[in-house]
Structures are given as structure tokens and as C-alpha cells.
Design an enzyme around this catalytic site. Structure first.
Site, short mmCIF file in Angstrom:
data_model
loop_
_atom_site.label_atom_id
_atom_site.label_comp_id
_atom_site.label_asym_id
_atom_site.label_seq_id
_atom_site.Cartn_x
_atom_site.Cartn_y
_atom_site.Cartn_z
N LYS A 1 -4.59 -6.57 3.15
CA LYS A 1 -4.56 -5.43 2.22
C LYS A 1 -5.98 -5.11 1.73
O LYS A 1 -6.37 -3.94 1.59
CB LYS A 1 -3.63 -5.72 1.04
CG LYS A 1 -3.64 -4.64 -0.05
CD LYS A 1 -3.22 -3.29 0.50
CE LYS A 1 -3.00 -2.18 -0.51
NZ LYS A 1 -3.94 -1.94 -1.54
N GLU B 1 -10.04 2.19 3.90
CA GLU B 1 -9.72 3.37 3.06
C GLU B 1 -11.01 3.93 2.42
O GLU B 1 -11.26 5.14 2.46
CB GLU B 1 -8.73 2.92 1.99
CG GLU B 1 -8.38 3.90 0.90
CD GLU B 1 -7.49 3.21 -0.17
OE1 GLU B 1 -6.45 2.63 0.18
OE2 GLU B 1 -7.86 3.26 -1.37
N HIS C 1 -7.63 -3.32 4.49
CA HIS C 1 -7.05 -1.97 4.50
C HIS C 1 -7.81 -1.10 3.51
O HIS C 1 -8.20 0.04 3.80
CB HIS C 1 -5.56 -2.06 4.14
CG HIS C 1 -4.93 -0.76 3.72
ND1 HIS C 1 -5.17 -0.19 2.49
CD2 HIS C 1 -4.10 0.09 4.37
CE1 HIS C 1 -4.52 0.96 2.40
NE2 HIS C 1 -3.85 1.15 3.53
N ASN C 2 -8.02 -1.61 2.30
CA ASN C 2 -8.71 -0.82 1.28
C ASN C 2 -10.17 -0.57 1.65
O ASN C 2 -10.71 0.50 1.37
CB ASN C 2 -8.63 -1.52 -0.08
CG ASN C 2 -7.26 -1.34 -0.71
OD1 ASN C 2 -6.28 -1.10 -0.01
ND2 ASN C 2 -7.19 -1.45 -2.01
N SER D 1 0.82 -1.21 0.00
CA SER D 1 0.00 0.00 0.00
C SER D 1 0.85 1.25 0.00
O SER D 1 1.91 1.30 0.61
CB SER D 1 -0.91 0.03 1.23
OG SER D 1 -1.62 1.26 1.25
C1 6PG Z 1 -3.10 1.54 -1.70
C2 6PG Z 1 -4.36 1.80 -2.48
C3 6PG Z 1 -4.25 1.18 -3.83
C4 6PG Z 1 -5.30 1.65 -4.81
C5 6PG Z 1 -6.69 1.58 -4.30
C6 6PG Z 1 -7.64 2.38 -5.16
O1 6PG Z 1 -3.23 1.02 -0.60
O2 6PG Z 1 -2.05 1.89 -2.19
O3 6PG Z 1 -5.43 1.22 -1.80
O4 6PG Z 1 -4.21 -0.20 -3.68
O5 6PG Z 1 -5.02 2.97 -5.14
O6 6PG Z 1 -7.03 0.26 -4.31
O7 6PG Z 1 -8.78 1.70 -5.18
P1 6PG Z 1 -10.08 2.15 -5.89
O8 6PG Z 1 -9.71 2.46 -7.32
O9 6PG Z 1 -10.97 0.98 -5.77
O10 6PG Z 1 -10.54 3.37 -5.16
#
Ligand code: 6PG
Length: 472
Positions: free
Chosen positions: A184, A191, A187-188, A129
Site C-alpha cells: 500500500k 500515486e 501504491h501511494n 485504497s
Molecule cells: C488511497 C489513498 C489514501 C490517501 C492518500 C493521500 O489509496 O486511498 O492513497 O490512502 O488519500 O494517502 O495521501 P497524501 O495526503 O499524502 O497525498
């Protein structure tokens, strides 16, 4: 022929920056991309004594890596990974290890590990990430798979990782099988939830108080110095202050179409939570909010059909600023709590052995959800993990949620009263109220279920399952 310590396949933005990061630590890395032109262009710009290609075909690439080989694959999730594996396998030797650093679905990782190990090779699924910037400067790295394989790769990975709050590398052995990619994925999910919570706050300031993007940036900047410090707040300030190159005098954010994209990791987290019967309502609402946002034309058509709510009084901006700050803090903690609960339950049922203290620590640097709050969460998970059945049980969380609770409710009711859609903030609050309610109305559901379908219910005062004759 020059022999590299590690190889990397896939020179998209993430792969290219990861390769540059590795080479910048004086680690010799050979790169390969399906298109030779891409490799040549990349090396013309960034190639050096540590970053090179001895060959432009897969056999030559593999031969240019020291044995047992470590080969990072950084290509889009799904079929492209399977295609690379198929291409690689005929050229590997026993003990070589493929490390998938993309955003793969963890079930694909489990399948691929079983397949590749069955052929005498090794495989790790590794969450990375930080987006393109932090792939270059130091990402948070979440490797899962066989612990022995981790021993083989961690010396290189430790050197390229971000640093936590005590300057240790943001990498740990997450656990067996697909656990690295699972962590991960969650984590997303967090996010998505945190970003949606912040978007709802942005919406309240612009729609209720008519603030401009830079005025909201200023408030967010203040928030980030008042216990909401995080990478997402840092970049919000940049995003909200960015001038529009095409419309002089305007801000770019006001010209960006309000239709959110996604690459499905948030959706995967929600589907997985549903399959495990774990509640992650704020992550789910964040995914749904993106889905609603993408219906721009129907939203625009419907917007004109409904009368506006009557004018209602608003608190002073200075007061609302504080109310919303506490609401944001509590909502964000609630979103983390849901993600942590999902990881804990998945790890227990899959036997992955994920250590939440370590996961918290490696999220302190490099990753998208790095935030100040991870500091005290890490301390809590380190000191008495057995006493933390849920994030809401951590004493500091209890204390700060109690302090925020009044403002949290007030903010939700103000935003609701003025007709704002606040799916993430409202669900974060409902999740908190539900999880801390010793007397849920589910007794009522059980009564109805037993009445119409003889589905049985349990009692509070004796053991066993019961059915009532509801018509007598
Ligand atoms: C990270 C981000 C990366 C990605 C996202 C964007 O941790 O670096 O999460 O993996 O930018 O997955 O996801 P979306 O396009 O689904 O918003």
C-alpha cells in the site's frame, strides 16, 4: 444481546464508509468510536439491522462480536493505533484478530504483529485504497500477515472489495508480516508520481498554450480514451471542470492555492527505497515537488528576480497534444516500473513472497492508481514471471516505450526549453534511459573514487578488485 460477525473501531470518513460497505453486504458489524457522540450521530444516520452498537464502551463492544473476533481498526497511523491496541488487549480472547486497515508504516505493523501474537492474539496489517468513495463502494484490499489469519477474514473482505477487470474481488493475500502495508505504501508512492506527472502536463497546457481548465479537461478526456484510461484521469476531468461557487464564472482549480499537502506515505516509500538501494527517482521527485510547492512565499519572492526566457517557437497545439500524450504514457509506465521494482526487491530481501501478478490484479479496481495499463501488466506477470526481471523487460512495454520514445524526448525538450519545471516527467525519462543503458558512465565515477580514495574498481575484462597508481 445482538452479536456481530465483525467489529470496527474508528468512525472517521474511511472507517464510517467501510462499516457502511460491510453492512450493505448483510454482514453484521458492531462499531466503536472513542467519542460516544460520534458513534451515536453515525448510527442515527446510517445504523440498521446489520450496522449497530450494542455498547459504547470498549469492553461491551468487544463482547458484542462473535469469537474468534475480527476487529478492524481504522484510525490515523502512528500512536492512535498503538493506543487502540492497548485499550483492546485486556478484553480480547485467544485467537481474536485485530486488522489494522489504516495507512500504517509497515515497520510498525511488523512490531505490532510480533507484540500481539506474543500475547496469544492475531494481527494483520491491511492496506486499503480507494479514498472515502471506494471505501463505501468497494476498495482494493492488500492484507499482509499470517496466511491462516487471512483465511479467517477473507470471506468477509472478498464481499466488500472492488472487482478487477474480470469481476474477481480486488483482494489477495499479499504476504507475511508488513507486506500488505508495504504494498500500500508503494501504491501511494506511485500515486504521488503519476499525479505529479499529470500536474506537469496540466502546467504545460496552461502556461505554454494558455488553455483554460475545461479545455485541458477535454484533452485529458481524449487521453483517457487513448490508452491512458485511469481513475486519476477520470477525476481530473471532474476537478478541472468544477465551477467556483465563490467566484461566479470562474473555475475552482484556478482558485486553489498551489501548495500541496501530504500525509507522508510517499516520503516513507522514498526513504525505504533509499535504505534498500533501490532507485525510485520519479516517486522521490514527486515528494520533492510537493515540498517545493509548499514554499509559496519564497517562490513568489524569487519569481520576480529572474528574467524570463526569450520567446521560442512552439509546435501547433494539435501536434503537442499527441507528443505529450505519448510522453505521459511512457512517464507513467516508468513510475509504475519504479514502484514494482521496489516491491520486488523488498519482497525478496524480506522473504514476504509477494506475487506481482496478484498485486497488479488487485490494483485493477477500487484503488487510486487503477488504470488500463494494469491489464497487460497482469497478463505478463501471469504468463512468464521468471522472465520479468523488471517491468521494462515485458514485451508489450518494450514495444510501447519504443513507439513513445521520440515523443517522450521531444515533449521533455519542449517543456524544458520554455522554462517549465518538470521534475517527474524528466526523471521518469532519465530513469528509463539509465535502466536501458548498457554503458553507464559509472566507470568514470569509479575512476575518480579510486584516484582520490583508493576505493578500488572492478574491470570489464577480468575478475577481482583493482587499484591503480594514478600518479604514475
Ligand atoms: C488511497 C489513498 C489514501 C490517501 C492518500 C493521500 O489509496 O486511498 O492513497 O490512502 O488519500 O494517502 O495521501 P497524501 O495526503 O499524502 O497525498
Amino acid at each position: 444481546m445482538k452479536i456481530a460477525q465483525i467489529g470496527l473501531i474508528g468512525l472517521g470518513v474511511m472507517g464510517a464508509n467501510l462499516a457502511r460497505n460491510i453492512a450493505s453486504r448483510s454482514i453484521d458489524i458492531a462499531v466503536y468510536n472513542r467519542s460516544r457522540e460520534r458513534t451515536e450521530a453515525f448510527l442515527a444516520e446510517h445504523g440498521n439491522a446489520h450496522l449497530f452498537a450494542e455498547a459504547y464502551d470498549i469492553a461491551g463492544f468487544v463482547a458484542s462480536i462473535e469469537r474468534p473476533r475480527k476487529i478492524i481498526v481504522m484510525v490515523p497511523a502512528g500512536k492512535p493505533i498503538d493506543d487502540v491496541i492497548t485499550e483492546l488487549i485486556p478484553h480480547l480472547s485467544v485467537g481474536d484478530c485485530i486488522i489494522d486497515c489504516g495507512n500504517s508504516h509497515y515497520r510498525d505493523t511488523v512490531r505490532r504483529e510480533a507484540y500481539i501474537v506474543g500475547k496469544g492474539f492475531r494481527f494483520m496489517g491491511c492496506g486499503v485504497s480507494g479514498g472515502e468513495q471506494w471505501a463505501l463502494h468497494g476498495p482494493s484490499i492488500m492484507p499482509g500477515g499470517n496466511a491462516e489469519d487471512y483465511v479467517g477474514v477473507h470471506t468477509i473482505f472478498e464481499r466488500i472489495a472492488a472487482r478487477d477487470f474480470e469481476s474477481r474481488p480486488c483482494i489477495t493475500y499479499v504476504g507475511t508480516w508488513g507486506s500488505g502495508h508495504y504494498v500500500k505504501m508503494v501504491h501511494n508512492g506511485i500515486e504521488y508520481a503519476v499525479m505529479q506527472i499529470m500536474a506537469e502536463a496540466y502546467d504545460a497546457f496552461r502556461k505554454l498554450y494558455g488553455l483554460s481548465a475545461p479545455q485541458i479537461a477535454e484533452i485529458f478526456e481524449g487521453y483517457s480514451q487513448e490508452r491512458l484510461g485511469s481513475y486519476l484521469f477520470d477525476i481530473s476531468i471532474k476537478v478541472l471542470n468544477k465551477a467556483d461557487d465563490l467566484q461566479p464564472g470562474e473555475f475552482l482549480i484556478d482558485r486553489i492555492l498551489d501548495s500541496a499537502g501530504q500525509k507522508w506515505t510517499g516520503k516513507w516509500a522514498v526513504i525505504d527505497a533509499l535504505e534498500r538501494d533501490v532507485a525510485v527517482p520519479t516517486i522521490a521527485e514527486a515528494v520533492f515537488a510537493r515540498n517545493v510547492s509548499s514554499k509559496k512565499s519564497i517562490r513568489t519572492e524569487l519569481a520576480g528576480k529572474f528574467v524570463q526566457l526569450p520567446e521560442r517557437g512552439l509546435p501547433e497545439l494539435a501536434d503537442f497534444r499527441v507528443t505529450l500524450k505519448n510522453c505521459l504514457y511512457a512517464s507513467i509506465v516508468s513510475a509504475y516500473a519504479q514502484g514494482y521494482d521496489l516491491i520486488a526487491q523488498a519482497s525478496a530481501s524480506e522473504n514476504w513472497g509477494v506475487d506481482l501478478a496478484e498485486v497488479t490484479r488487485i490494483w485493477e479496481g477500487g484503488c487510486i492508481i487503477r488504470a488500463e495499463i494494469l491489464g497487460f501488466l497482469h497478463t505478463a506477470f501471469l504468463s512468464e514471471p521468471e522472465n520479468i526481471p523488471h517491468l521494462f523487460a515485458i514485451p508489450e512495454v518494450v514495444e510501447t516505450m519504443e513507439d513513445s520514445l521520440n515523443d517522450w524526448h521531444d515533449a521533455v525538450s519542449i517543456m524544458d526549453k520554455h522554462g517549465l519545471a518538470i521534475p517527474a516527467i524528466a526523471s521518469a525519462l532519465s530513469y528509463f534511459e539509465g535502466m536501458t543503458d548498457a554503458r553507464h558512465p559509472a566507470n568514470y565515477l569509479q575512476g575518480l573514487r579510486d584516484c582520490f580514495g583508493a576505493h578500488l574498481y572492478e574491470r570489464t575484462d577480468r575478475e577481482g578488485s583493482f587499484h591503480a597508481e594514478w600518479d604514475r
